[in-house]
Design an enzyme around this catalytic site. Sequence first.
Site, short mmCIF file in Angstrom:
data_model
loop_
_atom_site.label_atom_id
_atom_site.label_comp_id
_atom_site.label_asym_id
_atom_site.label_seq_id
_atom_site.Cartn_x
_atom_site.Cartn_y
_atom_site.Cartn_z
N GLU A 1 -3.01 7.51 7.07
CA GLU A 1 -4.08 8.53 6.16
C GLU A 1 -4.95 8.86 6.78
OE1 GLU A 1 -3.70 6.16 1.83
OE2 GLU A 1 -5.03 5.48 3.29
N HIS B 220 -15.39 -4.74 5.54
CA HIS B 220 -14.69 -4.72 4.31
C HIS B 220 -14.79 -5.56 3.14
CE1 HIS B 220 -12.74 -1.23 6.36
NE2 HIS B 220 -12.61 -2.11 7.44
N ARG C 137 -5.98 -8.38 -10.80
CA ARG C 137 -6.42 -9.68 -11.06
C ARG C 137 -8.09 -9.21 -11.61
NH1 ARG C 137 -10.05 -9.57 -7.04
NH2 ARG C 137 -9.49 -9.09 -5.01
N LYS D 55 0.76 -1.33 -0.03
CA LYS D 55 0.17 0.07 0.07
C LYS D 55 0.68 1.50 0.18
CE LYS D 55 -4.37 -1.70 1.94
NZ LYS D 55 -4.15 -2.99 1.58
#
Length: 501
Positions: A200, A235, A291, A116
Amino acid sequence: MFKKVLIANRGEIAVRVIRACKELGIKTVAVFSEADEHSLYRNIADECYPIGEPPASKSYLNMERILKVAEKAGVDAVHPGYGFLSENVKFADECHKRGIEFIGPPTNAIDVMGSKINAKKAMKTAGVPVLPGREEAIESEEEAIEVADEIGYPVIIKASAGGGGIGMNVVYNKEELVDTIQSTKSIAQSAFGDSTVFIEKYLEKPRHIEIQVVADKFGNVIHLGDRECSIQRRHQKLIEESPSPIMTEELRERMGNAAVKAAKAINYHSVGTVEFLYSKGEFYFLEMNTRVQVEHPITEVVTGVDIVKEQIKIAAGKKLSYKQDEITFRGHAIECRVNAEDAINDFVPAPGKIKYYRSPGGPGVRLDSGVFGGAEIPPYYDSMVAKIITYGLTREEAIERMKRALSEYMVLGIITNIPFHRAVIEEDNFLKGNLSTHYVEDNLCSFRKAMVNYALEAKDREKIFSEKVFHGNKKVIAIAGGLNAYITSLSNKNKDKYDKN
């Protein structure tokens, strides 16, 4: 074009890839664990081979065993599907070392997007909007406090190697920060073998909107529009639709251009998805899935592009079949992921054997599934039963067709989350398109009663059906069961010759 492809996966996506290969005239090789010995995909592939015990670590994640089968079967390429080894750099490298094409992006692209921190650095350099924060690992408590004060609370602590919502924690004040940093590092080390974390800005109630990209090996990159994926639980996506209820041509162009820019920045080829968080008119890069996505069918429905076939052709060295100005968007599509889980009891997994199975149908209904009556939903893997996709010229028509499809779908013998889907698609905020990644928790109280009622209806339906069919027609059921077992045994005998070669 390839002559023979091994599918390094199972279930619904294995069926999907086999179908695409058949249309392209490609022979298919399936691999299966002991838990999937009687699975649908095994019986529709041209060849099949066992690869081990049920746990994924001993079968679908066992690279060496899968690659030995690939060499033994003489395949040209391996399709990894989604999950398992689909974004594993080492697996892609090992395929290439053996002269086998990995049907996916180049390894450097998988590597960059697998971190990330590195992904965010690459996107910021490319001019793709990113969330406020630093593109560096947090090394000390003092640094964490400094960054949080700089961007303002709330903030989110993320594991750099994370995925699936694991290793993500929100912090609302300085007092929580230090403890959360340490706990997130511990989780990251345990889950991913990498304790690196970063910070973040946390958006309170954003939408999750993603863009499908397709790129060939000649530098051509296009996007296939957007998908709204805001309805999630822990999530994990549950319902997706295309286009997003808030999408405009201007916003699609902005987000599409950003996604294409992201793909070009890492010299991407294959299909992929660039995910964004959207809030108050602005969007920010979240991650890129290198993918094919679970929810790819809704894009196929509104664009007419077969994403899996395009992915295979790109891997075989073909140029894109389309230019950007040839991509048009027509109508609206919705996908509900039907899982073997009990939505009433906090979505606890509910593996088991399907006693009776009837698919929905009719205008505007597509079902992507890897199960049948008598199939087992094993406890070792993802609990997906099927994906129901409905299409309409308008969002309203797609919703009405989804209501009908869900009411028609019969999966008896196991508990599914169909009651959840039926409740959501008639809930007022969903109908109005008022969505965010907190939709389920924010609206559960308003649709819980309907969900319980639909769950009770499902139990009543199973009882009535069992009494009428299984009890009233024992001889017919016995004969049908015996015939089915006989046909299955013949099929397995034919397949066994591949297991022994």
